[in-house]
Write a protein that holds these residues in place. Structure first.
Motif, PDB file in Angstrom:
ATOM      1  N   VAL A   1       0.846  -1.203   0.000  1.00 62.22           N
ATOM      2  CA  VAL A   1       0.000   0.000   0.000  1.00 62.22           C
ATOM      3  C   VAL A   1       0.880   1.250   0.000  1.00 62.22           C
ATOM      4  CG1 VAL A   1      -1.613   1.363   1.386  1.00 62.22           C
ATOM      5  CG2 VAL A   1      -2.010  -1.082   1.055  1.00 62.22           C
ATOM      6  N   ARG A   2       1.909   1.285   0.851  1.00 62.39           N
ATOM      7  CA  ARG A   2       2.788   2.461   0.927  1.00 62.39           C
ATOM      8  C   ARG A   2       3.612   2.651  -0.341  1.00 62.39           C
ATOM      9  NH1 ARG A   2       6.615   1.752   4.114  1.00 62.39           N
ATOM     10  NH2 ARG A   2       6.197  -0.311   4.988  1.00 62.39           N
ATOM     11  N   ILE A   3       4.067   1.535  -0.907  1.00 65.81           N
ATOM     12  CA  ILE A   3       4.859   1.632  -2.145  1.00 65.81           C
ATOM     13  C   ILE A   3       4.048   2.276  -3.254  1.00 65.81           C
ATOM     14  CG2 ILE A   3       5.924   0.282  -4.003  1.00 65.81           C
ATOM     15  CD1 ILE A   3       6.775  -1.758  -1.870  1.00 65.81           C
ATOM     16  N   MET A   4       2.830   1.794  -3.437  1.00 64.46           N
ATOM     17  CA  MET A   4       2.024   2.283  -4.558  1.00 64.46           C
ATOM     18  C   MET A   4       1.508   3.696  -4.314  1.00 64.46           C
ATOM     19  SD  MET A   4       2.674  -0.259  -6.274  1.00 64.46           S
ATOM     20  CE  MET A   4       1.938   0.377  -7.767  1.00 64.46           C
TER      21      MET A   4
ATOM     22  N   ALA B   1       4.378   6.082  -4.887  1.00 64.60           N
ATOM     23  CA  ALA B   1       4.667   6.271  -6.312  1.00 64.60           C
ATOM     24  C   ALA B   1       3.591   7.113  -6.988  1.00 64.60           C
ATOM     25  CB  ALA B   1       4.783   4.911  -6.999  1.00 64.60           C
ATOM     26  N   GLY B   2       2.330   6.888  -6.615  1.00 62.98           N
ATOM     27  CA  GLY B   2       1.250   7.636  -7.253  1.00 62.98           C
ATOM     28  C   GLY B   2       1.211   9.096  -6.840  1.00 62.98           C
ATOM     29  N   LEU B   3       1.406   9.360  -5.550  1.00 64.07           N
ATOM     30  CA  LEU B   3       1.337  10.743  -5.064  1.00 64.07           C
ATOM     31  C   LEU B   3       2.508  11.578  -5.569  1.00 64.07           C
ATOM     32  CD1 LEU B   3       0.151  10.085  -1.397  1.00 64.07           C
ATOM     33  CD2 LEU B   3      -1.176  11.125  -3.251  1.00 64.07           C
ATOM     34  N   ILE B   4       3.698  10.985  -5.656  1.00 63.82           N
ATOM     35  CA  ILE B   4       4.849  11.755  -6.139  1.00 63.82           C
ATOM     36  C   ILE B   4       4.659  12.149  -7.601  1.00 63.82           C
ATOM     37  CG2 ILE B   4       6.342   9.914  -7.034  1.00 63.82           C
ATOM     38  CD1 ILE B   4       7.468  12.761  -4.709  1.00 63.82           C
ATOM     39  N   LYS B   5       3.912  11.355  -8.347  1.00 58.42           N
ATOM     40  CA  LYS B   5       3.636  11.690  -9.749  1.00 58.42           C
ATOM     41  C   LYS B   5       2.635  12.842  -9.840  1.00 58.42           C
ATOM     42  CE  LYS B   5       4.540   7.100 -11.766  1.00 58.42           C
ATOM     43  NZ  LYS B   5       5.071   6.408 -10.591  1.00 58.42           N
TER      44      LYS B   5
ATOM     45  N   MET C   1       3.074  10.713   7.420  1.00 58.24           N
ATOM     46  CA  MET C   1       3.124  12.175   7.409  1.00 58.24           C
ATOM     47  C   MET C   1       3.791  12.678   6.120  1.00 58.24           C
ATOM     48  SD  MET C   1       1.527  13.019  10.080  1.00 58.24           S
ATOM     49  CE  MET C   1       1.857  14.778  10.061  1.00 58.24           C
ATOM     50  N   ASN C   2       4.804  11.949   5.664  1.00 58.84           N
ATOM     51  CA  ASN C   2       5.465  12.317   4.416  1.00 58.84           C
ATOM     52  C   ASN C   2       4.521  12.144   3.226  1.00 58.84           C
ATOM     53  OD1 ASN C   2       8.010  12.786   2.697  1.00 58.84           O
ATOM     54  ND2 ASN C   2       7.323  10.782   1.994  1.00 58.84           N
ATOM     55  N   LEU C   3       3.726  11.063   3.245  1.00 62.10           N
ATOM     56  CA  LEU C   3       2.772  10.845   2.162  1.00 62.10           C
ATOM     57  C   LEU C   3       1.736  11.962   2.100  1.00 62.10           C
ATOM     58  CD1 LEU C   3       2.046   6.995   2.438  1.00 62.10           C
ATOM     59  CD2 LEU C   3       3.276   8.161   0.599  1.00 62.10           C
ATOM     60  N   LEU C   4       1.347  12.476   3.257  1.00 62.53           N
ATOM     61  CA  LEU C   4       0.336  13.525   3.306  1.00 62.53           C
ATOM     62  C   LEU C   4       0.907  14.919   3.042  1.00 62.53           C
ATOM     63  CD1 LEU C   4      -1.640  12.304   6.470  1.00 62.53           C
ATOM     64  CD2 LEU C   4      -2.211  11.922   4.051  1.00 62.53           C
ATOM     65  N   SER C   5       2.221  15.026   3.080  1.00 62.78           N
ATOM     66  CA  SER C   5       2.852  16.341   2.939  1.00 62.78           C
ATOM     67  C   SER C   5       2.930  16.774   1.481  1.00 62.78           C
ATOM     68  CB  SER C   5       4.270  16.303   3.528  1.00 62.78           C
ATOM     69  OG  SER C   5       4.971  17.500   3.236  1.00 62.78           O
ATOM     70  N   PRO C   6       2.652  18.059   1.192  1.00 59.71           N
ATOM     71  CA  PRO C   6       2.833  18.549  -0.181  1.00 59.71           C
ATOM     72  C   PRO C   6       4.298  18.583  -0.596  1.00 59.71           C
ATOM     73  CG  PRO C   6       2.276  20.348   1.313  1.00 59.71           C
ATOM     74  CD  PRO C   6       2.108  19.094   2.097  1.00 59.71           C
TER      75      PRO C   6
ATOM     76  N   LEU D   1      18.264   1.468  10.222  1.00 56.10           N
ATOM     77  CA  LEU D   1      18.117   0.074   9.791  1.00 56.10           C
ATOM     78  C   LEU D   1      17.172  -0.085   8.605  1.00 56.10           C
ATOM     79  CD1 LEU D   1      17.987  -1.759  13.253  1.00 56.10           C
ATOM     80  CD2 LEU D   1      19.934  -1.442  11.714  1.00 56.10           C
ATOM     81  N   ARG D   2      16.581   1.005   8.151  1.00 56.82           N
ATOM     82  CA  ARG D   2      15.704   1.006   6.965  1.00 56.82           C
ATOM     83  C   ARG D   2      14.572  -0.014   7.098  1.00 56.82           C
ATOM     84  NH1 ARG D   2      19.652   2.443   1.901  1.00 56.82           N
ATOM     85  NH2 ARG D   2      21.479   3.063   3.070  1.00 56.82           N
ATOM     86  N   ILE D   3      13.921   0.001   8.242  1.00 52.81           N
ATOM     87  CA  ILE D   3      12.837  -0.946   8.493  1.00 52.81           C
ATOM     88  C   ILE D   3      11.545  -0.492   7.831  1.00 52.81           C
ATOM     89  CG2 ILE D   3      11.418  -1.990  10.304  1.00 52.81           C
ATOM     90  CD1 ILE D   3      13.880  -1.917  12.105  1.00 52.81           C
ATOM     91  N   VAL D   4      11.244   0.805   7.914  1.00 53.69           N
ATOM     92  CA  VAL D   4      10.066   1.370   7.254  1.00 53.69           C
ATOM     93  C   VAL D   4      10.525   2.601   6.482  1.00 53.69           C
ATOM     94  CG1 VAL D   4       7.759   2.336   7.549  1.00 53.69           C
ATOM     95  CG2 VAL D   4       8.553   0.531   9.094  1.00 53.69           C
ATOM     96  N   ASN D   5      10.238   2.642   5.174  1.00 49.85           N
ATOM     97  CA  ASN D   5      10.793   3.684   4.309  1.00 49.85           C
ATOM     98  C   ASN D   5       9.719   4.319   3.436  1.00 49.85           C
ATOM     99  OD1 ASN D   5      13.698   2.713   4.909  1.00 49.85           O
ATOM    100  ND2 ASN D   5      12.744   0.904   4.014  1.00 49.85           N
ATOM    101  N   THR D   6      10.081   5.440   2.823  1.00 49.96           N
ATOM    102  CA  THR D   6       9.209   6.046   1.828  1.00 49.96           C
ATOM    103  C   THR D   6       9.666   5.602   0.446  1.00 49.96           C
ATOM    104  OG1 THR D   6      10.571   8.029   1.505  1.00 49.96           O
ATOM    105  CG2 THR D   6       8.972   8.077   3.285  1.00 49.96           C
ATOM    106  N   TYR D   7       8.723   5.550  -0.477  1.00 49.08           N
ATOM    107  CA  TYR D   7       9.037   5.065  -1.819  1.00 49.08           C
ATOM    108  C   TYR D   7       8.405   5.983  -2.865  1.00 49.08           C
ATOM    109  CZ  TYR D   7      10.328   0.944   0.847  1.00 49.08           C
ATOM    110  OH  TYR D   7      10.904   0.105   1.759  1.00 49.08           O
TER     111      TYR D   7
END
Length: 636
Positions: free
Chosen positions: A280-283, A286-290, A449-454, A465-471
């Protein structure tokens, strides 16, 4: 019928009763035939003819009564046997509706369990690990080895100085790697050892479908050790994505046991949902950054350029680029649907969750077919598999396979209430699974929070440790393709109009216009990929390009092993090397250029970096602490 054969009350006479009794007691169930011999066994009298004697009719009636009694007895016996076979059977030998459902469950896998899902997930993760470690084994020495373009030993020393000159928790937190504890005098051997161990372990899991926590933690630590010292060459989003996926895979396994279906360690629903949360986070990323990025994603025109300008096109890209304009609009709209809408299906029940999984897998397959994006798309398929349970993945396992039979047996025991009481180890494991869910939830807060940020950023880690990342991917699309072409000459004067400049060819990136685009996914050429970035930057921004030029001037075998063609193979090294900047476009299928065998058309833009020689690069290399390539004695 003769009336004298019956008594006045209508009962059988004594002789008739004797014959009927004898017939009923016949243990073989065979009855006397009619006098005419035309009737056998229990058959209706009408079939024997109405002309028989009265004694024959009486015998037939007696036989029929006995036969009915015998058949009734057999049916009762049969029902009793069936009642014994079917749990919960009723007293009359019939199974209840619930029992029928239970019997069906023993024939095919039912929804709600994830034994087979675990096997598929582990094999998929191990496949990606295997490819990643194979890439590392083939390219690490040239890129980060002792004589590599960016030696990891130098990087570790710089980190050590930065944290105070000691190898402690600060150094490990900054760059987690087992290389801190190894002998740095043989760094190439260290890198090869890490890659080979990774290939062996991941190959074992891939072939057998069995893994435990020890194996999966080892794979995760080994790949972490490479990524954290890989510098620019390991700076891509799929490295963090593999580490996050590999971390989650650890919790699919028992601690020690090696079994495809370890009955004492059922797959945790918490762990399955962490994989679903990952896709869910990956997609969404990718969609929001576009949508927030390039205008062409909102104008639906990005696919007009993507196939031609992506980092490493393949032969299919050549033809897809020439698709009709309406098809490109459809592709862009479909991309937005897959990345921005379909992920929410995950939370809407089993069927829609599976629909999302199927959509995501199909989408990644299309991307694999249409371009060489390393193992990124293969890796993105992995968390999508968690959208399916045993019932939906059983077709991947042949009938009678041990894993499938074991999963069926476990489901059977659950239905019949034969589940053993949880052991102390199982209870501890439940606590661990809940802790995993809490950990992922807490670490997801800055990601959400990053996904929701403009001002969304992509491919970023918020923990060492890169356990949870943004994509995210392709937030902006380049509208034209440019390439840097390395050329060398034996001429003593690079400005001589008669100088013959010969071109180096990379493994996969465009160069020779007659060479067909390569097809290498999921394999990955790291230098080729970085050359794509360098082409729309300057050599001042990508100084390593000059380092490559210096190695080419010395005919350095280490760097040349990363290339496909060295024009000076078996000859003297070039005296000068330069970088030329070209604009590339696909040729038109069916055109005269295509008929000549040209896949590409190119036009020179200008010089990317001027002609350089080894002596002229001495100061440049020293200022950056790069080892200067050897100058042949004939030139000194």
């Amino acid at each position: 019928m003769q009336a004298g054969n019956r008594s006045s009350s209508g009962e059988l006479s004594a002789p008739e009763r004797g014959r009927a009794a004898a017939s009923a007691s016949d243990p073989a169930g065979e009855f006397p035939s009619s006098p005419s011999g035309s009737c056998r066994g229990v058959e209706p009298p009408l079939l024997c003819g109405l002309h028989g004697s009265s004694e024959s009719a009486v015998n037939m009636a007696a036989n029929a009564a006995a036969a009915e009694s015998s058949v009734r007895k057999r049916r009762v016996d049969s029902r009793r046997t069936e009642t014994e076979r079917v749990p919960g059977g009723s007293s009359d030998g019939t199974a209840t509706n619930g029992d029928s459902e239970k019997k069906k469950q023993f024939v095919s896998l039912q929804p709600g369990t994830y034994w087979l899902t675990r096997i598929v997930l582990l094999r998929s993760v191990s496949f990606i690990y295997f490819v990643a470690f194979m890439v590392a084994y083939n390219q690490n020495k040239q890129l980060i080895g002792e004589n590599g373009l960016m030696p990891c030993k130098n990087y570790l020393n710089s980190v050590k100085r930065y944290v105070g000159g000691k190898i402690g928790t600060s150094a490990l937190a900054y760059a987690p790697s087992v290389l801190w504890f190894l002998d740095w005098t043989s760094m190439d051997a260290n890198l090869d050892c890490i890659a080979l161990v990774g290939m062996v372990l991941s190959g074992f899991v891939l072939v057998t479908g069995m893994a435990n926590m020890v194996i999966m933690v080892t794979l995760w630590v080994l790949y972490h050790s490479l990524v954290n010292v890989g510098q620019l060459w390991y700076s891509f989003g799929w490295e963090s994505q593999l580490l996050e996926t590999g971390f989650l895979a650890v919790f699919l396994c028992p601690v020690w046991t090696l079994s495809q279906v370890p009955s004492s360690c059922p797959p945790s629903l918490v762990c399955i949902w962490t994989f679903r949360w990952l896709i869910v986070r990956i997609m969404l990323g990718a969609g929001l950054i576009k949508i927030r990025g390039d205008q062409c994603w909102r104008d639906l025109t990005c696919m007009d350029y993507h196939y031609e300008t992506q980092p490493v096109p393949n032969p299919v890209s050549y033809y897809l680029h020439r698709s009709p304009w309406w098809f490109h609009r459809f592709e862009t709209l479909s991309n937005h649907f897959v990345e921005l809408i379909a992920p929410f299906f995950t939370f809407l029940g089993r069927r829609l969750c599976m629909v999302n999984g199927a959509i995501q897998i199909l989408f990644q397959v299309v991307l694999i077919i249409s371009g060489n994006l390393s193992f990124l798309n293969w890796l993105t398929i992995v968390p999508s598999l968690a959208c399916f349970d045993d019932a939906s993945l059983s077709f991947l396992f042949r009938c009678g396979s041990r894993a499938k039979e074991a999963a069926l047996e476990i489901q059977k025991k659950e239905v019949t209430g034969q589940v053993p009481k949880p052991t102390k180890g199982m209870l501890i494991r439940r606590v661990v699974n809940i802790s995993l869910g809490v950990l992922i939830g807490v670490l997801s807060v800055p990601v959400v929070m990053n996904l929701l940020s403009p001002r969304q950023v992509m491919n970023t880690s918020f923990d060492p440790l890169r356990i949870v990342n943004t994509y995210g991917a392709f937030g902006s699309i380049t509208k034209e393709r440019t390439e840097v072409i390395f050329q060398g000459t034996l001429s003593p004067d690079p400005k001589d109009p008669e100088a013959v400049w010969e071109e180096y060819q990379f493994r996969c990136k465009p160069g020779d216009v007659y060479r067909r685009p390569c097809l290498i996914s999921p394999y990955h050429y790291r230098l080729d990929w970085l050359m794509w970035f360098a082409a729309f930057q300057t050599y001042e921004q990508s100084e390593w390009v000059i380092h490559v030029a210096g190695r080419l001037l010395a005919n350095d075998s280490t760097v040349l092993s990363l290339l496909d063609h060295n024009p000076f193979q078996g000859r003297d090294p070039p005296r000068w090397v330069r970088g030329e900047h070209f604009r590339y476009k696909f040729s038109q299928p069916g055109s005269a250029s295509a008929a000549q065998g040209k896949w590409w058309l190119r036009k020179r833009i200008g010089a990317y970096f001027p002609a350089v020689d080894l002596e002229g690069l001495r100061g440049y290399f020293q200022s950056r602490n790069w080892p200067h390539p050897h100058i042949p004695p004939s030139r000194s």
